[in-house]
Design a protein around this motif. Sequence first.
Motif, PDB file in Angstrom:
ATOM      1  N   ILE A  55       0.745  -1.198  -0.049  1.00  0.00           N
ATOM      2  CA  ILE A  55      -0.064   0.143   0.029  1.00  0.00           C
ATOM      3  C   ILE A  55       0.971   1.049  -0.018  1.00  0.00           C
ATOM      4  CG2 ILE A  55      -1.723   1.289   1.281  1.00  0.00           C
ATOM      5  CD1 ILE A  55      -2.592  -1.442   2.627  1.00  0.00           C
ATOM      6  N   SER A  56       0.605   2.248  -1.214  1.00  0.00           N
ATOM      7  CA  SER A  56       1.309   3.303  -1.010  1.00  0.00           C
ATOM      8  C   SER A  56       0.572   4.503  -0.883  1.00  0.00           C
ATOM      9  CB  SER A  56       2.301   3.259  -2.402  1.00  0.00           C
ATOM     10  OG  SER A  56       3.358   2.308  -2.577  1.00  0.00           O
ATOM     11  N   VAL A  57       1.229   5.380  -0.201  1.00  0.00           N
ATOM     12  CA  VAL A  57       0.415   6.706  -0.001  1.00  0.00           C
ATOM     13  C   VAL A  57       1.319   7.813  -0.848  1.00  0.00           C
ATOM     14  CG1 VAL A  57      -0.392   8.470   1.392  1.00  0.00           C
ATOM     15  CG2 VAL A  57      -1.070   5.928   1.780  1.00  0.00           C
ATOM     16  N   TYR A  58       0.701   8.616  -1.564  1.00  0.00           N
ATOM     17  CA  TYR A  58       1.353   9.645  -2.190  1.00  0.00           C
ATOM     18  C   TYR A  58       0.954  11.059  -1.616  1.00  0.00           C
ATOM     19  CZ  TYR A  58       2.765   6.314  -5.616  1.00  0.00           C
ATOM     20  OH  TYR A  58       3.311   5.063  -6.333  1.00  0.00           O
ATOM     21  N   LEU A  59       2.069  11.862  -1.057  1.00  0.00           N
ATOM     22  CA  LEU A  59       1.843  13.299  -0.393  1.00  0.00           C
ATOM     23  C   LEU A  59       1.863  14.268  -1.293  1.00  0.00           C
ATOM     24  CD1 LEU A  59       4.157  12.833   2.650  1.00  0.00           C
ATOM     25  CD2 LEU A  59       1.834  11.847   2.427  1.00  0.00           C
ATOM     26  N   SER A  60       0.510  14.987  -1.174  1.00  0.00           N
ATOM     27  CA  SER A  60       0.545  16.182  -1.927  1.00  0.00           C
ATOM     28  C   SER A  60       1.051  17.199  -1.795  1.00  0.00           C
ATOM     29  CB  SER A  60      -1.138  16.392  -2.030  1.00  0.00           C
ATOM     30  OG  SER A  60      -1.501  16.559  -0.798  1.00  0.00           O
ATOM     31  N   HIS A  61       1.605  17.319  -0.247  1.00  0.00           N
ATOM     32  CA  HIS A  61       2.405  18.397   0.361  1.00  0.00           C
ATOM     33  C   HIS A  61       3.835  17.617   0.652  1.00  0.00           C
ATOM     34  CE1 HIS A  61      -0.982  21.104   1.276  1.00  0.00           C
ATOM     35  NE2 HIS A  61      -1.665  20.188   0.975  1.00  0.00           N
ATOM     36  N   VAL A  62       4.824  18.569   0.937  1.00  0.00           N
ATOM     37  CA  VAL A  62       6.006  17.748   1.422  1.00  0.00           C
ATOM     38  C   VAL A  62       6.574  17.765   2.875  1.00  0.00           C
ATOM     39  CG1 VAL A  62       7.090  18.658  -0.917  1.00  0.00           C
ATOM     40  CG2 VAL A  62       7.120  20.266   1.099  1.00  0.00           C
ATOM     41  N   GLU A  63       7.266  16.847   3.087  1.00  0.00           N
ATOM     42  CA  GLU A  63       7.503  16.708   4.774  1.00  0.00           C
ATOM     43  C   GLU A  63       8.898  17.450   4.901  1.00  0.00           C
ATOM     44  OE1 GLU A  63       7.819  16.214   8.137  1.00  0.00           O
ATOM     45  OE2 GLU A  63       6.342  14.865   7.540  1.00  0.00           O
ATOM     46  N   MET A  64       8.642  18.194   5.819  1.00  0.00           N
ATOM     47  CA  MET A  64      10.052  19.330   6.125  1.00  0.00           C
ATOM     48  C   MET A  64      10.165  19.384   7.469  1.00  0.00           C
ATOM     49  SD  MET A  64       8.573  22.851   4.668  1.00  0.00           S
ATOM     50  CE  MET A  64       6.931  23.413   4.986  1.00  0.00           C
ATOM     51  N   THR A  71       0.746  12.312   9.438  1.00  0.00           N
ATOM     52  CA  THR A  71      -0.685  12.502   9.711  1.00  0.00           C
ATOM     53  C   THR A  71      -1.429  12.513   8.379  1.00  0.00           C
ATOM     54  OG1 THR A  71       0.116  14.451  10.968  1.00  0.00           O
ATOM     55  CG2 THR A  71      -1.979  14.698  10.152  1.00  0.00           C
ATOM     56  N   LEU A  72      -0.660  12.470   7.170  1.00  0.00           N
ATOM     57  CA  LEU A  72      -1.659  12.247   5.999  1.00  0.00           C
ATOM     58  C   LEU A  72      -2.081  10.856   5.876  1.00  0.00           C
ATOM     59  CD1 LEU A  72      -0.397  14.904   3.149  1.00  0.00           C
ATOM     60  CD2 LEU A  72      -2.577  15.077   5.004  1.00  0.00           C
ATOM     61  N   PRO A  73      -1.112   9.994   5.960  1.00  0.00           N
ATOM     62  CA  PRO A  73      -1.245   8.555   5.955  1.00  0.00           C
ATOM     63  C   PRO A  73      -2.201   8.073   6.954  1.00  0.00           C
ATOM     64  CG  PRO A  73       1.014   8.854   5.402  1.00  0.00           C
ATOM     65  CD  PRO A  73       0.520  10.179   5.925  1.00  0.00           C
ATOM     66  N   SER A 111       0.501  26.556   7.149  1.00  0.00           N
ATOM     67  CA  SER A 111       0.030  25.510   8.280  1.00  0.00           C
ATOM     68  C   SER A 111      -1.330  24.795   7.994  1.00  0.00           C
ATOM     69  CB  SER A 111      -0.153  26.264   9.546  1.00  0.00           C
ATOM     70  OG  SER A 111       0.996  26.574  10.044  1.00  0.00           O
ATOM     71  N   SER A 112      -1.474  24.499   6.545  1.00  0.00           N
ATOM     72  CA  SER A 112      -2.488  24.129   6.072  1.00  0.00           C
ATOM     73  C   SER A 112      -2.705  22.557   5.618  1.00  0.00           C
ATOM     74  CB  SER A 112      -2.858  24.885   4.884  1.00  0.00           C
ATOM     75  OG  SER A 112      -1.928  24.738   3.895  1.00  0.00           O
ATOM     76  N   THR A 113      -1.607  21.854   5.476  1.00  0.00           N
ATOM     77  CA  THR A 113      -1.720  20.778   5.169  1.00  0.00           C
ATOM     78  C   THR A 113      -2.727  19.716   5.832  1.00  0.00           C
ATOM     79  OG1 THR A 113       0.604  20.710   4.426  1.00  0.00           O
ATOM     80  CG2 THR A 113      -0.291  18.459   4.778  1.00  0.00           C
ATOM     81  N   THR A 114      -2.734  19.497   6.875  1.00  0.00           N
ATOM     82  CA  THR A 114      -3.756  18.567   7.425  1.00  0.00           C
ATOM     83  C   THR A 114      -5.129  18.992   7.502  1.00  0.00           C
ATOM     84  OG1 THR A 114      -1.904  17.939   9.249  1.00  0.00           O
ATOM     85  CG2 THR A 114      -4.236  17.352   9.816  1.00  0.00           C
ATOM     86  N   TRP A 115      -5.520  20.215   7.739  1.00  0.00           N
ATOM     87  CA  TRP A 115      -6.721  20.566   7.401  1.00  0.00           C
ATOM     88  C   TRP A 115      -7.446  20.562   6.043  1.00  0.00           C
ATOM     89  CZ3 TRP A 115      -7.994  24.788   4.842  1.00  0.00           C
ATOM     90  CH2 TRP A 115      -7.288  25.797   4.823  1.00  0.00           C
ATOM     91  N   SER A 116      -6.420  21.106   5.150  1.00  0.00           N
ATOM     92  CA  SER A 116      -6.906  21.142   3.853  1.00  0.00           C
ATOM     93  C   SER A 116      -6.999  19.842   3.374  1.00  0.00           C
ATOM     94  CB  SER A 116      -5.989  22.010   3.106  1.00  0.00           C
ATOM     95  OG  SER A 116      -4.762  21.211   2.772  1.00  0.00           O
ATOM     96  N   GLY A 676      -7.508  24.020  12.734  1.00  0.00           N
ATOM     97  CA  GLY A 676      -6.759  24.905  12.323  1.00  0.00           C
ATOM     98  C   GLY A 676      -5.400  24.325  12.178  1.00  0.00           C
ATOM     99  N   GLY A 677      -4.346  24.812  11.951  1.00  0.00           N
ATOM    100  CA  GLY A 677      -2.847  24.511  11.656  1.00  0.00           C
ATOM    101  C   GLY A 677      -2.112  24.518  12.945  1.00  0.00           C
ATOM    102  N   ALA A 678      -0.862  23.958  12.846  1.00  0.00           N
ATOM    103  CA  ALA A 678      -0.079  23.683  14.017  1.00  0.00           C
ATOM    104  C   ALA A 678       1.393  24.112  13.832  1.00  0.00           C
ATOM    105  CB  ALA A 678      -0.118  22.444  14.248  1.00  0.00           C
TER     106      ALA A 678
END
Length: 716
Positions: A55-64, A71-73, A111-116, A676-678
């Motif tokens: 199972i592969s999950v592709y991130l639309s945002h980048v991990e920095m 969180t996204l997976p 700070s929008s990745t998770t909520w968006s 919100g974001g964190a």
Amino acid sequence: MNRRNFIQSGALLSGGLLISFTIPKANKLAALADTADLNVFAPNAFLNIGTDNSISVYLSHVEMGQGIWTTLPMLIADELDVDLKKINIKHGGADKAFNHVIYGAQITGGSSTTWSEFDRYRNAGATARTLLLQTAATRSGTAVESCKTEDGFVIAGSKRYTYGELANDAAKLPVPAKVPLRSSTDWRYIGKGSKRMDARVKTDGSAKFGMDIQFPGLLTAVVAHAPVFGGKVKSFDAGKAKTIPGVREVVQIPTGVAVIADHFWAAQQGRKALQITWDYGAGVQLNTGTQTAAYRKLAASDGLPVQEKGDVKAAFTKAVKTISAEYVFPYLAHAPMEPLNCTVKIENDSCEIWTGTQLPGGEQAAAAKILGFKPEQVKVNIPFLGGGFGRRATPACDFVSEAVHIAKASGRPVKMVWTREDDMKSGFYRPFYVHNVKIGVDKDGLPIAWNHNIAGQSIMADAAILFGPPPAIDDTTVEGVKGSPYLDEIPNHFVGLHTTKEVVPVLWYRSVGGTHTAFVMETLIDQLAQNAGIDPVEYRRGLFKNHSRHLAALNLVAEKGNWNRTLAPRRFKGIAVHEAFGSVVAIIAEVSVEKGVTKVHQVDCAIECGLAVNPDGVKAQMESGIIFSISMAMYGELTFVNGEVQQNNFYDYRITRMYEAPRINVYIVDSKEKMGGAGECAVPPTAPAVANAIFAATGKRIYNLPIVNNRLEKQA
């Protein structure tokens, strides 16, 4: 099956926010034509399942460093009903399928990745689960309503199928436009703490960052930039540089002169040997002292109206007391731990890039334009990012464009590296700002008139290439003052903006406008409380009576941080509360000031962020933002003399050392509010909380940052 074929559109509600989204879904005919992908079930761009049960999950945002690798997976794991640890996680690369649901571009920021992505990623997982259930039902002859999933299996009557067994047939089904999402009572991961999925590779050294990219034939390049912003090369002599062992080539590019060598050391020595004559241009006239004087003069007058209410002038005539303050905030460098870098290989009418970027699509477009390619001829690979803080989200795509120019000129694969000194002296900065504020209070010490003017550069003006022409009022400059809950309670107020232009390039910085506006608002509120003889927490409670989220964060930190406790001798505390990126954070800082030196001993933090998808991740981001803010407040400063930046590296642009770091306690408000974001919201209130504690210790207010530039002897 290709992960991105045609687009399914929809909209979902997330915490009361209507989010439009696009989910690329599977195309049956395309899958049959692409035999290389026949063993992959990919109902959308974010997820695929192999016949081998991978199972592969592709991130639309980048991990920095902000934790979205986990969180996204988590969102997909809960909807797909699989073990989070069995998911392979990958950056998605440059693709319009990953465009931000709000910003319209592929960007990691705000700070929008998770909520968006909360609804989009859950929907992606639920879509796959629905198709797997349908496949199992057909294969077993069982009604789909009687089928269920369990940790990577579909149970259909007496049959038990792995997801991999069902993958090929599931890939042939049409993707439904709408699928049911699992109830929160079924969540295994969401809302519960999860260990970071990238922790092991980042601690054992196997994680790949941009600086780790290496392959046969790859050369290294560095660039000599003008010492002054806006400067251009008049002429250069590369003779001595070419005598350095390992130097292969010297080429001029639009932003300077590049030295290409077998390795970094040779490239660096070759750059030192270059003889360049520069045309400095008007930038040579920039000096911090004269800039400060000019901005102070601007801020002393009313600027373009940002927010106004009532009759401010008349209200001042009724004030019992008037308080005036002027604040100066310097330019700041982002200073990510991993220096900027980009690897480029051009061959056979295609270009491949490896770089840590917050704007993959922008980098792809910029590279294509330079090379005369179509965007699809440029592949952007995204390794882990060693910190960003906004610096790797440059609309001008500066460092990636440089690398592409170098590779194009040399005809060889090149890894271009900026040293930290390069970025410190030639990068993009948090702008220089001056605030001028005048407040009138009544007999009870409450503000009845507030006049507030800000002078500073527009970040959005430099981002026009991405978002179009900037508005007259740049909200990134005034956010935190505009819309402040404090101003809601003041019957007469005016906020004005003077937008300046400088040759210095500016860029969003972690928490953007909150880096300066929160400091002004929270230290002034503290000053008003002291003037009124009211406890700072009680004073804020009165002003937050119509702002439940602010009040919740304030009350939680006051309770858990034990605001009323008696401190040890020579310890003092300060408090601040600020909303940023949809979350409210309250901070109590405990400090001591000995012989003019400030030590932050403890920070208590409460965040109201709605649902905390990964509470452990939220706490980590609070800790990160607090340390970042202490560094910014205590030491952060870039100064100019005759157009040249005076700071170089961490020895003269200091960050908080481990021995200086405080003990940090983080508390999360149990909330049903909109998410919100964190990643950034702890930065704004930390600095003013420290400054307010310094006042409690010394009786001295801090109006100019960094704090180390202030004399902090205790007042008589």
